[in-house]
Design a protein around this motif. Structure first.
Motif, PDB file in Angstrom:
ATOM      1  N   GLY A 106       0.881  -1.202  -0.056  1.00  0.00           N
ATOM      2  CA  GLY A 106       0.079  -0.061  -0.025  1.00  0.00           C
ATOM      3  C   GLY A 106       0.729   1.433  -0.038  1.00  0.00           C
ATOM      4  O   GLY A 106       0.133   2.455   0.088  1.00  0.00           O
ATOM      5  N   LEU A 107       2.186   0.942   0.160  1.00  0.00           N
ATOM      6  CA  LEU A 107       3.139   2.482   0.079  1.00  0.00           C
ATOM      7  C   LEU A 107       3.604   2.666  -1.309  1.00  0.00           C
ATOM      8  O   LEU A 107       4.438   3.563  -1.501  1.00  0.00           O
ATOM      9  N   PHE A 108       3.258   1.771  -2.227  1.00  0.00           N
ATOM     10  CA  PHE A 108       3.696   1.893  -3.582  1.00  0.00           C
ATOM     11  C   PHE A 108       3.435   3.556  -4.014  1.00  0.00           C
ATOM     12  O   PHE A 108       2.383   3.859  -4.012  1.00  0.00           O
ATOM     13  N   ASP A 109       4.520   4.291  -4.526  1.00  0.00           N
ATOM     14  CA  ASP A 109       4.437   5.591  -4.756  1.00  0.00           C
ATOM     15  C   ASP A 109       5.111   6.001  -6.253  1.00  0.00           C
ATOM     16  O   ASP A 109       5.714   4.989  -6.964  1.00  0.00           O
ATOM     17  N   TYR A 110       5.115   7.088  -6.514  1.00  0.00           N
ATOM     18  CA  TYR A 110       6.165   7.853  -7.535  1.00  0.00           C
ATOM     19  C   TYR A 110       7.548   7.514  -7.473  1.00  0.00           C
ATOM     20  O   TYR A 110       8.191   7.314  -8.548  1.00  0.00           O
TER      21      TYR A 110
END
Length: 144
Positions: free
Chosen positions: A32-36
């Motif tokens: 859930g922490l996948f980001d740019y």
């Protein structure tokens, strides 16, 4: 985290290990922490602990140890990741890349982070952590 077919990569690691040989695998934690930041570093995924363990086992490797790293950093890391995802929504790839370069510059060679990681290393094997910023596994060929 950089390979679409991660289980096949783990099978290849198993194939290359000599009988009795071991390897260490380390991946980013927290789907859930996948980001740019992950996107620009060509990460395909972040892992949950059970998912990582199950993929290791399905590849024919045996898990000798599995735990989190960056446990003490996790609360701040979580907030930064969630805030960053909100802040960077709708931004161009160039804007995201510029932001990542600023962040890397601020966080590289952090004395505090180094100290925290060293303290966690010293507690290795004494505690199992519930969360962290990375997962690592000590693995062996499943047939040994």
């Amino acid at each position: 985290e950089h390979i679409d077919d991660d289980v096949s990569a783990m099978r290849e690691i198993r194939r290359m290990l000599k009988p009795g040989g071991t390897a260490f695998l380390m991946v980013p934690a927290g789907r859930g922490l996948f980001d740019y930041y992950d996107e620009l570093h060509c990460h395909v995924r972040r892992y949950e602990k059970v998912e990582f363990r199950d993929k290791i086992k399905s590849s024919g490797l045996r898990v000798l140890g599995l735990n989190f790293l960056g446990v003490s950093l996790y609360p701040a890391f979580y907030i930064v990741k969630k805030y960053g995802r909100w802040k960077m929504r709708g931004k161009t790839t160039a804007e995201k890349r510029e932001q990542v370069m600023r962040e890397v510059g601020r966080s590289s060679n952090s004395v505090m982070a180094g100290f925290i990681i060293e303290m966690e290393r010293r507690l290795e094997g004494q505690l199992t952590w519930p969360r962290g910023i990375r997962l690592y596994a000590h693995v062996a060929r499943g047939d040994t």
